[in-house]
Write a protein that holds these residues in place. Structure first.
Motif, PDB file in Angstrom:
ATOM      1  N   ILE A  34      49.006 -33.744  -5.395  1.00 34.26           N
ATOM      2  CA  ILE A  34      48.715 -33.570  -6.827  1.00 34.26           C
ATOM      3  C   ILE A  34      49.082 -32.179  -7.327  1.00 34.26           C
ATOM      4  CG2 ILE A  34      46.900 -35.313  -6.799  1.00 34.26           C
ATOM      5  CD1 ILE A  34      44.831 -33.125  -6.680  1.00 34.26           C
ATOM      6  N   GLY A  35      49.605 -31.332  -6.450  1.00 34.84           N
ATOM      7  CA  GLY A  35      50.067 -30.010  -6.860  1.00 34.84           C
ATOM      8  C   GLY A  35      48.967 -28.997  -7.100  1.00 34.84           C
ATOM      9  N   LEU A  36      47.843 -29.161  -6.417  1.00 32.62           N
ATOM     10  CA  LEU A  36      46.729 -28.220  -6.584  1.00 32.62           C
ATOM     11  C   LEU A  36      46.908 -27.065  -5.593  1.00 32.62           C
ATOM     12  CD1 LEU A  36      44.007 -27.684  -8.071  1.00 32.62           C
ATOM     13  CD2 LEU A  36      42.888 -28.870  -6.166  1.00 32.62           C
ATOM     14  N   ARG A  37      47.711 -26.082  -5.964  1.00 33.78           N
ATOM     15  CA  ARG A  37      48.095 -25.019  -5.038  1.00 33.78           C
ATOM     16  C   ARG A  37      46.907 -24.163  -4.573  1.00 33.78           C
ATOM     17  NH1 ARG A  37      52.423 -24.886  -2.310  1.00 33.78           N
ATOM     18  NH2 ARG A  37      53.135 -22.782  -2.799  1.00 33.78           N
ATOM     19  N   PRO A  38      46.016 -23.712  -5.461  1.00 27.14           N
ATOM     20  CA  PRO A  38      44.864 -22.958  -4.958  1.00 27.14           C
ATOM     21  C   PRO A  38      44.025 -23.779  -3.985  1.00 27.14           C
ATOM     22  CG  PRO A  38      45.083 -22.656  -7.327  1.00 27.14           C
ATOM     23  CD  PRO A  38      46.030 -23.750  -6.944  1.00 27.14           C
ATOM     24  N   GLY A  39      43.902 -25.078  -4.253  1.00 27.74           N
ATOM     25  CA  GLY A  39      43.160 -25.954  -3.357  1.00 27.74           C
ATOM     26  C   GLY A  39      43.842 -26.104  -2.015  1.00 27.74           C
ATOM     27  N   VAL A  40      45.181 -26.103  -2.003  1.00 27.71           N
ATOM     28  CA  VAL A  40      45.923 -26.147  -0.738  1.00 27.71           C
ATOM     29  C   VAL A  40      45.611 -24.908   0.088  1.00 27.71           C
ATOM     30  CG1 VAL A  40      48.223 -26.041   0.306  1.00 27.71           C
ATOM     31  CG2 VAL A  40      47.778 -27.629  -1.586  1.00 27.71           C
ATOM     32  N   ALA A  41      45.631 -23.739  -0.563  1.00 26.20           N
ATOM     33  CA  ALA A  41      45.334 -22.489   0.135  1.00 26.20           C
ATOM     34  C   ALA A  41      43.925 -22.513   0.727  1.00 26.20           C
ATOM     35  CB  ALA A  41      45.489 -21.303  -0.816  1.00 26.20           C
ATOM     36  N   GLU A  64      49.823 -19.002   6.275  1.00 25.27           N
ATOM     37  CA  GLU A  64      50.282 -19.977   5.283  1.00 25.27           C
ATOM     38  C   GLU A  64      49.350 -19.991   4.073  1.00 25.27           C
ATOM     39  OE1 GLU A  64      51.592 -24.691   4.813  1.00 25.27           O
ATOM     40  OE2 GLU A  64      50.755 -23.977   6.719  1.00 25.27           O
ATOM     41  N   ALA A  65      48.046 -19.895   4.331  1.00 27.99           N
ATOM     42  CA  ALA A  65      47.080 -19.857   3.231  1.00 27.99           C
ATOM     43  C   ALA A  65      47.319 -18.639   2.352  1.00 27.99           C
ATOM     44  CB  ALA A  65      45.659 -19.833   3.781  1.00 27.99           C
ATOM     45  N   ARG A  66      47.576 -17.497   2.973  1.00 26.51           N
ATOM     46  CA  ARG A  66      47.827 -16.272   2.202  1.00 26.51           C
ATOM     47  C   ARG A  66      49.089 -16.415   1.353  1.00 26.51           C
ATOM     48  NH1 ARG A  66      47.825 -12.974   5.979  1.00 26.51           N
ATOM     49  NH2 ARG A  66      45.807 -11.970   5.679  1.00 26.51           N
ATOM     50  N   SER A  67      50.144 -16.992   1.945  1.00 25.93           N
ATOM     51  CA  SER A  67      51.401 -17.159   1.225  1.00 25.93           C
ATOM     52  C   SER A  67      51.218 -18.045  -0.008  1.00 25.93           C
ATOM     53  CB  SER A  67      52.455 -17.761   2.158  1.00 25.93           C
ATOM     54  OG  SER A  67      53.656 -18.023   1.458  1.00 25.93           O
ATOM     55  N   VAL A  68      50.527 -19.168   0.166  1.00 22.86           N
ATOM     56  CA  VAL A  68      50.304 -20.091  -0.956  1.00 22.86           C
ATOM     57  C   VAL A  68      49.434 -19.428  -2.016  1.00 22.86           C
ATOM     58  CG1 VAL A  68      49.289 -22.291  -1.645  1.00 22.86           C
ATOM     59  CG2 VAL A  68      50.595 -22.144   0.488  1.00 22.86           C
ATOM     60  N   ALA A  69      48.376 -18.733  -1.591  1.00 22.01           N
ATOM     61  CA  ALA A  69      47.464 -18.093  -2.547  1.00 22.01           C
ATOM     62  C   ALA A  69      48.175 -17.006  -3.340  1.00 22.01           C
ATOM     63  CB  ALA A  69      46.264 -17.511  -1.812  1.00 22.01           C
ATOM     64  N   GLU A  70      49.042 -16.246  -2.678  1.00 18.99           N
ATOM     65  CA  GLU A  70      49.784 -15.192  -3.384  1.00 18.99           C
ATOM     66  C   GLU A  70      50.760 -15.792  -4.383  1.00 18.99           C
ATOM     67  OE1 GLU A  70      49.765 -11.683   0.052  1.00 18.99           O
ATOM     68  OE2 GLU A  70      51.502 -13.011  -0.177  1.00 18.99           O
ATOM     69  N   GLU A  71      51.406 -16.896  -4.001  1.00 18.06           N
ATOM     70  CA  GLU A  71      52.385 -17.531  -4.889  1.00 18.06           C
ATOM     71  C   GLU A  71      51.748 -18.043  -6.173  1.00 18.06           C
ATOM     72  OE1 GLU A  71      54.189 -20.604  -2.661  1.00 18.06           O
ATOM     73  OE2 GLU A  71      55.309 -19.261  -1.326  1.00 18.06           O
ATOM     74  N   ILE A 128      40.775 -16.931  -3.566  1.00 15.50           N
ATOM     75  CA  ILE A 128      41.092 -17.437  -2.231  1.00 15.50           C
ATOM     76  C   ILE A 128      41.557 -16.296  -1.335  1.00 15.50           C
ATOM     77  CG2 ILE A 128      42.418 -19.123  -0.906  1.00 15.50           C
ATOM     78  CD1 ILE A 128      40.491 -20.361  -2.914  1.00 15.50           C
ATOM     79  N   LEU A 129      42.320 -15.364  -1.875  1.00 14.52           N
ATOM     80  CA  LEU A 129      42.764 -14.211  -1.086  1.00 14.52           C
ATOM     81  C   LEU A 129      41.569 -13.400  -0.588  1.00 14.52           C
ATOM     82  CD1 LEU A 129      45.826 -13.090  -3.242  1.00 14.52           C
ATOM     83  CD2 LEU A 129      45.907 -13.974  -0.898  1.00 14.52           C
ATOM     84  N   ARG A 130      40.523 -13.313  -1.404  1.00 16.04           N
ATOM     85  CA  ARG A 130      39.314 -12.608  -0.960  1.00 16.04           C
ATOM     86  C   ARG A 130      38.663 -13.360   0.191  1.00 16.04           C
ATOM     87  NH1 ARG A 130      34.249 -13.477  -2.407  1.00 16.04           N
ATOM     88  NH2 ARG A 130      34.841 -14.672  -4.263  1.00 16.04           N
ATOM     89  N   TRP A 131      38.618 -14.694   0.088  1.00 20.75           N
ATOM     90  CA  TRP A 131      38.058 -15.492   1.186  1.00 20.75           C
ATOM     91  C   TRP A 131      38.869 -15.303   2.469  1.00 20.75           C
ATOM     92  CZ3 TRP A 131      37.461 -20.934  -1.557  1.00 20.75           C
ATOM     93  CH2 TRP A 131      36.496 -20.828  -2.572  1.00 20.75           C
TER      94      TRP A 131
END
Length: 220
Positions: free
Chosen positions: A163-170, A195-202, A208-211
Motif C-alpha cells: 500500500i506504499g506506507l513507507r514510514p510503516g515499512v521502516a 534497511e529501516a534507516r534507509s527507508v526512514a531517511e528517504e 522512526i529514526l529516533r526509534w
C-alpha cells in the motif's frame, strides 16, 4: 484526517437540512436518517480523539487516561450499529492497543485483535491488517515465540509495501531487527536496522529514526 473532517462537515450540514425537513415539513423519515449521519460523526470523532489521547500516553508512558478505552469502545459500538465492518475493525484494533500497549496485557488484547483482523480481511483493509499482525508479533515476541513473531512482522512489512506506507515499512523493519536481536542473530538485526534507516531517511520519518537510534543503543 482532512478528508474525514470534510466528510463530517458535510454530514453535519446534511443533518441540519434533515432537521429542517422534519420540523417544517413533518418529514419523520428525515429524523431516522439524521440519527445515522450523526452516529457516523460521533464514531469518527471518538476514534480520532482516542488516537490523540494515545499519542499523549506514548510521550511519557505513565498515566492511563480512562477516556481512551471508552472512546474506542464507543466508536466500535457505533460502527457496528452502522454496519461499517471496516471502521469497526479499525476501532477494535485500537481497543486492543489499550489493553496491550497501555495496560501491558497481551492476553486481553487478543480477542479484539482477532476480531479486527477478521473484519479487516473481509473489508480488504490492508492497512489495519498490517497493524494487527504487527501487534500479534509483539505479543508473540514477549512470549518468546520468536519464529511466529518474525512471520507476523514480515507479513506486516509486506502489506505496508503493497500500500506504499513507507514510514510503516521502516517501523516494521525495525521490529524485525529487534526480533532478530532477541533470537541472537546480530548480523541479521544489523541488516534490518540499516534497511529501516534507509527507508526512514528517504521518507523523512524522523520519529522512526529516533526509534532506530534507541534500538541501536539497546543492541550495543
Amino acid at each position: 484526517m482532512t478528508n474525514v473532517i470534510g466528510k463530517n462537515t458535510d454530514r453535519l450540514s446534511w443533518a441540519q437540512e434533515l432537521y429542517e425537513r422534519a420540523i417544517f415539513n413533518n418529514d419523520t423519515e428525515a429524523l431516522a436518517i439524521s440519527d445515522i449521519e450523526l452516529d457516523r460523526v460521533e464514531a469518527d470523532l471518538a476514534l480520532a480523539r482516542g488516537r490523540v489521547i494515545h499519542v499523549r500516553f506514548l510521550a511519557d508512558r505513565t498515566n492511563e487516561d480512562p477516556r481512551e478505552l471508552e472512546l474506542f469502545e464507543r466508536a466500535a459500538d457505533l460502527y457496528h450499529q452502522l454496519g461499517d465492518g471496516r471502521a469497526e475493525g479499525e476501532a477494535l484494533f485500537w481497543v486492543g492497543i489499550v489493553h496491550q500497549v497501555v495496560r501491558g496485557d497481551n492476553l486481553a488484547s487478543m480477542p479484539f485483535y482477532e476480531r479486527a483482523h477478521g473484519l479487516a480481511i473481509e473489508a480488504g483493509d490492508r492497512l489495519t491488517q498490517s497493524y494487527v499482525v504487527r501487534h500479534f508479533g509483539f505479543a508473540e515476541m514477549a512470549a518468546g515465540q520468536l519464529d511466529d513473531a518474525r512471520q507476523h512482522f514480515e507479513e506486516s512489512v509486506r502489506l505496508r509495501r503493497e500500500i506504499g506506507l513507507r514510514p510503516g515499512v521502516a517501523a516494521g523493519l525495525l521490529a524485525l531487527a529487534d526480533c532478530a536481536f532477541q533470537a541472537e542473530r546480530p548480523e541479521e538485526a544489523r541488516k534490518y536496522i540499516e534497511e529501516a534507516r534507509s527507508v526512514a531517511e528517504e521518507c523523512g520519518a524522523h520519529g522512526i529514526l529516533r526509534w532506530i537510534l534507541e534500538s541501536e543503543q539497546e543492541m550495543a
